[in-house]
Design a protein around this motif. Structure first.
Motif, PDB file in Angstrom:
ATOM      1  N   TRP A  74      77.358  54.619  44.010  1.00  6.42           N
ATOM      2  CA  TRP A  74      75.970  55.318  44.384  1.00  6.42           C
ATOM      3  C   TRP A  74      74.607  54.727  44.718  1.00  6.42           C
ATOM      4  CZ3 TRP A  74      77.809  60.680  42.074  1.00  6.42           C
ATOM      5  CH2 TRP A  74      78.634  60.788  43.052  1.00  6.42           C
ATOM      6  N   THR A  75      74.333  54.476  42.706  1.00  5.24           N
ATOM      7  CA  THR A  75      73.146  52.667  42.415  1.00  5.24           C
ATOM      8  C   THR A  75      72.848  52.331  42.994  1.00  5.24           C
ATOM      9  OG1 THR A  75      73.995  54.075  39.742  1.00  5.24           O
ATOM     10  CG2 THR A  75      72.113  52.103  40.444  1.00  5.24           C
ATOM     11  N   ARG A  76      74.362  51.336  44.485  1.00  4.78           N
ATOM     12  CA  ARG A  76      73.784  49.500  44.778  1.00  4.78           C
ATOM     13  C   ARG A  76      73.058  50.425  46.291  1.00  4.78           C
ATOM     14  NH1 ARG A  76      78.149  48.283  44.349  1.00  4.78           N
ATOM     15  NH2 ARG A  76      79.152  48.848  46.102  1.00  4.78           N
ATOM     16  N   GLN A  77      73.944  51.725  46.623  1.00  6.88           N
ATOM     17  CA  GLN A  77      73.122  52.279  48.264  1.00  6.88           C
ATOM     18  C   GLN A  77      72.716  52.696  48.370  1.00  6.88           C
ATOM     19  OE1 GLN A  77      76.684  54.749  48.870  1.00  6.88           O
ATOM     20  NE2 GLN A  77      77.512  53.288  50.236  1.00  6.88           N
ATOM     21  N   ILE A  78      71.638  53.449  46.557  1.00  4.96           N
ATOM     22  CA  ILE A  78      70.673  53.910  47.088  1.00  4.96           C
ATOM     23  C   ILE A  78      69.377  52.766  46.954  1.00  4.96           C
ATOM     24  CG2 ILE A  78      68.903  55.525  45.304  1.00  4.96           C
ATOM     25  CD1 ILE A  78      71.511  57.449  45.024  1.00  4.96           C
ATOM     26  N   LYS A  79      69.506  52.173  45.771  1.00  6.88           N
ATOM     27  CA  LYS A  79      68.511  51.036  45.294  1.00  6.88           C
ATOM     28  C   LYS A  79      68.081  50.156  47.345  1.00  6.88           C
ATOM     29  CE  LYS A  79      68.957  49.821  40.589  1.00  6.88           C
ATOM     30  NZ  LYS A  79      69.872  49.100  39.544  1.00  6.88           N
ATOM     31  N   ASN A  80      69.185  49.563  47.524  1.00 10.71           N
ATOM     32  CA  ASN A  80      69.430  49.165  48.921  1.00 10.71           C
ATOM     33  C   ASN A  80      67.962  50.087  49.866  1.00 10.71           C
ATOM     34  OD1 ASN A  80      71.022  46.576  48.553  1.00 10.71           O
ATOM     35  ND2 ASN A  80      73.027  48.355  49.423  1.00 10.71           N
ATOM     36  N   VAL A  81      68.735  51.480  50.374  1.00 11.20           N
ATOM     37  CA  VAL A  81      67.734  52.187  50.119  1.00 11.20           C
ATOM     38  C   VAL A  81      65.566  52.246  49.974  1.00 11.20           C
ATOM     39  CG1 VAL A  81      66.493  54.476  51.242  1.00 11.20           C
ATOM     40  CG2 VAL A  81      68.924  53.925  51.347  1.00 11.20           C
ATOM     41  N   LEU A  82      66.158  52.336  48.367  1.00 11.57           N
ATOM     42  CA  LEU A  82      64.317  51.979  47.787  1.00 11.57           C
ATOM     43  C   LEU A  82      63.549  50.608  48.453  1.00 11.57           C
ATOM     44  CD1 LEU A  82      65.302  53.799  44.466  1.00 11.57           C
ATOM     45  CD2 LEU A  82      64.009  54.200  46.383  1.00 11.57           C
ATOM     46  N   LYS A  83      64.675  49.716  48.211  1.00 13.05           N
ATOM     47  CA  LYS A  83      64.497  48.561  47.996  1.00 13.05           C
ATOM     48  C   LYS A  83      63.469  48.187  49.668  1.00 13.05           C
ATOM     49  CE  LYS A  83      67.088  46.052  45.300  1.00 13.05           C
ATOM     50  NZ  LYS A  83      68.022  44.856  45.205  1.00 13.05           N
ATOM     51  N   THR A  84      64.138  48.949  50.937  1.00 11.43           N
ATOM     52  CA  THR A  84      63.573  48.787  52.214  1.00 11.43           C
ATOM     53  C   THR A  84      62.215  48.711  51.771  1.00 11.43           C
ATOM     54  OG1 THR A  84      63.640  50.820  53.084  1.00 11.43           O
ATOM     55  CG2 THR A  84      65.566  50.028  53.022  1.00 11.43           C
ATOM     56  N   ASP A  85      61.252  47.582  52.948  1.00 10.52           N
ATOM     57  CA  ASP A  85      59.858  47.790  52.969  1.00 10.52           C
ATOM     58  C   ASP A  85      59.213  47.226  54.421  1.00 10.52           C
ATOM     59  OD1 ASP A  85      56.967  46.497  52.884  1.00 10.52           O
ATOM     60  OD2 ASP A  85      57.239  47.550  50.917  1.00 10.52           O
ATOM     61  N   PRO A  86      58.047  48.309  55.052  1.00 10.75           N
ATOM     62  CA  PRO A  86      58.043  47.186  56.411  1.00 10.75           C
ATOM     63  C   PRO A  86      57.545  45.785  56.572  1.00 10.75           C
ATOM     64  CG  PRO A  86      55.755  48.713  55.694  1.00 10.75           C
ATOM     65  CD  PRO A  86      57.194  48.841  54.791  1.00 10.75           C
ATOM     66  N   GLU A  87      56.945  45.157  55.478  1.00 12.04           N
ATOM     67  CA  GLU A  87      56.908  44.011  54.994  1.00 12.04           C
ATOM     68  C   GLU A  87      58.054  42.922  55.870  1.00 12.04           C
ATOM     69  OE1 GLU A  87      54.605  40.537  53.235  1.00 12.04           O
ATOM     70  OE2 GLU A  87      55.311  42.512  52.010  1.00 12.04           O
ATOM     71  N   ASN A  88      59.452  44.178  55.144  1.00 15.08           N
ATOM     72  CA  ASN A  88      60.233  43.164  56.028  1.00 15.08           C
ATOM     73  C   ASN A  88      60.492  43.046  57.312  1.00 15.08           C
ATOM     74  OD1 ASN A  88      61.099  42.592  53.674  1.00 15.08           O
ATOM     75  ND2 ASN A  88      62.119  45.290  53.262  1.00 15.08           N
ATOM     76  N   LEU A  89      59.870  43.658  58.359  1.00 16.64           N
ATOM     77  CA  LEU A  89      59.828  43.809  59.700  1.00 16.64           C
ATOM     78  C   LEU A  89      59.138  42.461  60.158  1.00 16.64           C
ATOM     79  CD1 LEU A  89      59.494  47.822  60.376  1.00 16.64           C
ATOM     80  CD2 LEU A  89      61.107  45.910  61.100  1.00 16.64           C
ATOM     81  N   LEU A  90      58.041  42.286  59.473  1.00 14.23           N
ATOM     82  CA  LEU A  90      56.895  41.283  59.539  1.00 14.23           C
ATOM     83  C   LEU A  90      57.839  39.969  59.202  1.00 14.23           C
ATOM     84  CD1 LEU A  90      53.858  42.407  58.688  1.00 14.23           C
ATOM     85  CD2 LEU A  90      54.527  42.267  61.192  1.00 14.23           C
ATOM     86  N   LYS A  91      58.883  40.030  58.354  1.00 10.08           N
ATOM     87  CA  LYS A  91      59.322  38.055  57.876  1.00 10.08           C
ATOM     88  C   LYS A  91      60.347  38.005  59.214  1.00 10.08           C
ATOM     89  CE  LYS A  91      58.128  39.163  52.823  1.00 10.08           C
ATOM     90  NZ  LYS A  91      59.033  39.563  51.640  1.00 10.08           N
ATOM     91  N   ALA A  92      60.865  38.724  59.492  1.00 12.48           N
ATOM     92  CA  ALA A  92      61.939  38.934  60.288  1.00 12.48           C
ATOM     93  C   ALA A  92      61.293  37.939  61.592  1.00 12.48           C
ATOM     94  CB  ALA A  92      62.582  40.579  61.213  1.00 12.48           C
ATOM     95  N   GLY A  93      59.816  38.270  62.312  1.00 13.09           N
ATOM     96  CA  GLY A  93      59.779  37.065  62.872  1.00 13.09           C
ATOM     97  C   GLY A  93      59.508  38.193  64.500  1.00 13.09           C
ATOM     98  N   GLU A  94      59.387  39.763  64.260  1.00 16.64           N
ATOM     99  CA  GLU A  94      59.843  40.386  65.185  1.00 16.64           C
ATOM    100  C   GLU A  94      58.072  40.778  65.797  1.00 16.64           C
ATOM    101  OE1 GLU A  94      61.820  43.423  64.410  1.00 16.64           O
ATOM    102  OE2 GLU A  94      63.471  42.848  64.258  1.00 16.64           O
ATOM    103  N   HIS A  95      57.398  40.182  65.301  1.00 17.35           N
ATOM    104  CA  HIS A  95      56.452  40.796  65.683  1.00 17.35           C
ATOM    105  C   HIS A  95      55.750  42.291  65.832  1.00 17.35           C
ATOM    106  CE1 HIS A  95      55.570  36.147  64.605  1.00 17.35           C
ATOM    107  NE2 HIS A  95      56.211  36.261  65.558  1.00 17.35           N
ATOM    108  N   PRO A  96      56.029  43.163  64.735  1.00 18.90           N
ATOM    109  CA  PRO A  96      55.954  44.296  65.464  1.00 18.90           C
ATOM    110  C   PRO A  96      54.441  44.920  65.360  1.00 18.90           C
ATOM    111  CG  PRO A  96      56.807  44.323  63.166  1.00 18.90           C
ATOM    112  CD  PRO A  96      56.930  43.109  63.290  1.00 18.90           C
ATOM    113  N   GLY A  97      54.046  46.784  66.162  1.00 19.66           N
ATOM    114  CA  GLY A  97      53.409  46.566  65.530  1.00 19.66           C
ATOM    115  C   GLY A  97      52.944  47.984  65.101  1.00 19.66           C
TER     116      GLY A  97
END
Length: 797
Positions: free
Chosen positions: A19-42
């Motif tokens: 559970w801890t590993r799964q929850i931490k994965n959720v907590l680590k998500t950040d909108p900047e990751n969308l930019l880093k993926a090179g998708e250029h989101p709005g």
């Protein structure tokens, strides 16, 4: 604790680790990751991100606070598991992250409509209206949000907004069609895209300053490159594209350039070759496989570099063409016309550098031209050449303005040259000469205007006090008495205004009445022309019929000759009454003359044709000729009778117009005049008929015209006599040829009986025809030829 319990605790701890590993994965998500993926989101993608994260954290929080998880935690606490403190801290992190996600969703959704408009709007220009609203919303979120008020959050949001703005700008410019539309439209589109993106940055700076004032504890401390790095790259791409399409626009002008002079054809061919090479370079750029507004596409930089290299080479060639063309120009004006045909290209650095070396020569030519202008001014200022259609003062000022334009226009062009030319000694000398000439011309203009103003003050008042009309005592004709000086003044003011000059108040006051003067003089000209036409065209016999009208007109127009002037009241009333009188008299006279013309036209229809016809130059038997003659006379007599009725009706119409008693002496004299016209018509009919008959019996005419004789005369043996058929005289008791000819002539005279006379109730025009010397002459000639023809026939026996 038994072994079995320890196994259960160990299993529960394993679940907690998962559970801890799964929850931490959720907590680590950040909108900047969308930019880093090179998708250029709005920015809408960030709202969706926070909505998804909030949903996940809310679900996790619900599970963590549920009875099952609490029971597991209780068991682990009783077993004194080392995972309990760590898991407890994780639950606290979940609670905080959940609060942040939910808050971010709430705040960002307040701007969802603006973000949506930015993403999908089809009106690119309308986006400028949402920037300030968007900035204001972000500032409010910054001020009131507990979590969305960090530089990291601000950077991500602005980078996403920039992505949508770039997408919209690229769609508006449309790299797939940018080379297909008109170059000017392409330039305008790229400029609009640049201007809109820069306005977005400008609005950001405005609100950044506002945030620094209103949020001193937490200002927007973010560097511009962090926010607008990709947008700046796009602006650089747009700047390159602007240069490219502006180059296309400028070089397209080469297609229509034709250079004159002795080297014109060669230089024009060189320009044409440069243009063709340019089209080839543009064609290569048009055929690239990528979107030229895609900032991720790096091939553009290489292609654009090669294009710029080619353009620089073409600029050098054009510079050489211009230098040769300037060397071939005979005048400064021709040189600037040549430069003007390359307008838009002259600002390009390479071409400008080529031209700088030639501007000194142009300055020297311009200096010589200025000296010529100065000499011309000094020589002709006292008697300047003036266009035929211009008044003297305005014409002189127009001449001086022309000299000024000749002196000034090249200077305007020179002032647009580079600083090195403007700072040269030659330029300073030319500027000094130019200033002196312009000063002299301005002083000349001022003096001319002052002298004219003085002349106006002295003469205008007297001219306006002159009477409206004047009469020529020799010819009795009328003339409009609007002084030529006033006409000239009005024309002067008109041209002064066209030249943009100040007009003296006295002259302007008169000019404001120009339309009144124009109307009044125009109507008076019409009155005078009508009156003079009546006087010039009035016959002595017509005068008594309009004598009273003319007397009334002369009595009334005396008012315009002796009483009324151009400043008087009642001019329009005078014009109206005079016009009515003159038009009435003119109408009467025109009607009389038109009716005379109608009578003459009626007479012309039958007077010009003889009352005898001969078809196809055939030879007639006397009986056949008699029958044809009777038919012609009968038909023509009917027409002449109808014409007589028409003439009587026309004369009656004239009497109604003049409104004179038919018994009045003036009317009887006029009818006698018309009567003589009718007599002339009858006389002409008879003369033409006799002339035709004379020619038919004249041997000389017959021979000269190579025509056949009119009548066939046969010599017959009728024992014991030899006889002519038809007989030549009436001694045989039969109708002779002479009798037939006499009958024809009587018929010619008889037209005078076809309608009654105009001057008496009864009677005809036979007497006048019989007394006509010309008619008698033709009768004598016919009888003479007839006697000669008879004698020749008799001699034949």
């Amino acid at each position: 604790m038994c072994i079995r319990d320890r196994d259960r605790v160990h299993a529960l701890e394993g679940s907690v680790v998962t559970w801890t590993r799964q929850i931490k994965n959720v907590l680590k998500t950040d909108p900047e990751n969308l930019l880093k993926a090179g998708e250029h989101p709005g920015p809408l993608a960030q709202i969706k991100f926070w909505e998804a994260k909030a949903a996940n954290l809310n679900s996790i929080h619900e599970q963590l606070t549920g009875p099952k998880i609490k029971k597991i935690i209780k068991v682990l606490e009783l077993a004194k598991s080392t995972y309990c403190p760590t898991f407890g801290r994780l639950c606290s992190e979940v609670a905080l992250a959940r609060l942040e996600a939910n808050e971010n969703v709430s705040y960002l959704n307040t701007m969802a409509a603006l973000f949506d408009q930015l993403a999908v709007s089809d009106d690119f220009g309308a986006l400028r209206d949402i920037f300030r609203s968007m900035m204001h919303g972000i500032l409010l979120v910054w001020k009131h949000s507990v979590h969305f008020n960090t530089p990291a959050r601000l950077v991500v949001l602005f980078r996403m907004i920039s992505n949508d703005l770039i997408r919209q700008a690229a769609k508006f410019c449309d790299g797939t069609t940018i080379f297909e539309i008109e170059p000017q439209e392409a330039v305008d589109r790229v400029k609009q895209a640049i201007e809109l993106c820069m306005k977005f940055q400008k609005d950001y700076m405005e609100y950044k300053n506002k945030a620094n004032v209103e949020c001193k504890q937490n200002p927007w401390r973010v560097q511009m490159p962090a926010l607008f790095g990709r947008l700046d790259t796009f602006l650089e791409r747009c700047s390159d594209m602007q240069d490219l399409v502006e180059t296309i626009l400028q070089f397209n002008r080469l297609d229509k350039i034709e250079i004159g002079g002795t080297k014109g054809k060669t230089l024009t061919d060189s320009v044409t070759q440069v243009f063709n090479d340019f089209l080839e370079a543009v064609k290569k750029f048009e055929q690239v496989s990528y979107d030229v507004f895609d900032v991720e596409e790096k091939l553009f930089e290489e292609d654009y570099y090669h294009f710029r290299v080619q353009i620089k080479e073409m600029e050098r060639r054009l510079g050489s063409v211009l230098v040769q063309g300037l060397d071939d120009c005979a005048t400064v004006d021709a040189a600037f016309k040549l430069l003007g045909s390359f307008e838009g290209l002259l600002e390009r650095e390479i071409i400008q550098n080529e031209l700088e070396r030639r501007y000194i020569g142009l300055l020297n030519s311009y200096s010589a031209d200025l000296k010529q202008v100065q000499e011309m001014f000094l020589l002709k200022k006292s008697s300047p050449p003036i266009y035929n259609n211009m008044p003297p003062i305005a014409g002189a000022l127009n001449w001086s303005r022309g000299l000024g334009d000749r002196a000034d226009q090249p200077m305007v062009r020179f002032r647009g040259c580079s600083k090195s030319i403007l700072d040269s000694d030659e330029m300073k000398e030319v500027e000094k000469m130019h200033a002196g000439i312009m000063e002299n011309l301005q002083e000349y203009e001022r003096m001319k205007c002052e002298d004219w103003e003085k002349e106006i003050d002295v003469s205008v008042a007297a001219k306006l006090k002159q009477p409206l009309l004047r009469r020529d005592l020799e010819t009795n004709m009328l003339h409009v008495n609007f002084d030529k000086a006033l006409v000239r003044l009005l024309r002067e003011v008109k041209y002064m205004q066209l030249l943009g000059l100040d007009v003296p108040e006295t002259a302007m006051a008169i000019y404001k009445r120009a339309e009144h003067f124009r109307t009044q003089t125009g109507n008076l000209d019409l009155i005078v022309n009508k009156y003079n036409w009546v006087r010039e065209n009035l016959l002595e016999v017509e005068l008594p019929l309009v004598q009273q009208q003319l007397h009334d007109i002369d009595a009334y127009v005396e008012k315009g000759i002796k009483q009324l002037n151009w400043k008087s009241h009642g001019i329009n009333d005078f014009i109206g009454h005079s016009m009515s009188q003159v038009q009435e008299t003119e109408t009467i006279l025109k009607t009389l003359k038109d009716n005379v013309t109608k009578i003459q036209a009626v007479l012309e229809k039958w007077s010009s044709n003889p009352l005898m016809e001969r078809k196809d130059q055939r030879i007639y038997h006397v009986d056949e000729l008699q029958a044809q003659h009777e038919e012609v006379v009968s038909d023509r007599s009917d027409k002449i009778s109808e014409a007589g009725e028409a003439i009587h009706e026309i004369v009656g119409g004239s009497n109604k117009v003049v409104k004179v008693s038919k018994g009045a002496q003036s009317w009887r004299a006029y009818v006698e005049y018309i009567n003589n016209i009718v007599i002339d018509g009858f006389g002409l009919t008879t003369v033409n008929s006799l002339k035709f008959l004379r020619n038919q019996v004249d041997p000389v005419f017959i021979k000269r015209g190579d025509i056949q004789p009119l009548v066939e005369v046969k010599l017959e043996l009728n024992l014991p006599d030899i006889m002519f058929d038809p007989c030549l005289d009436g001694h045989t008791g039969r109708i002779s040829l002479r009798d037939t000819i006499y009958g024809f002539m009587r018929d010619f005279y008889s037209v005078g009986r076809l309608f009654k006379r105009l001057d008496t109730k009864d009677g005809d025009y036979i007497k006048e025809l019989e007394e006509s010397l010309k008619i008698r002459q033709y009768v004598d000639e016919i009888l003479h030829h007839l006697t000669n023809n008879e004698d020749q026939c008799t001699e034949f026996l």
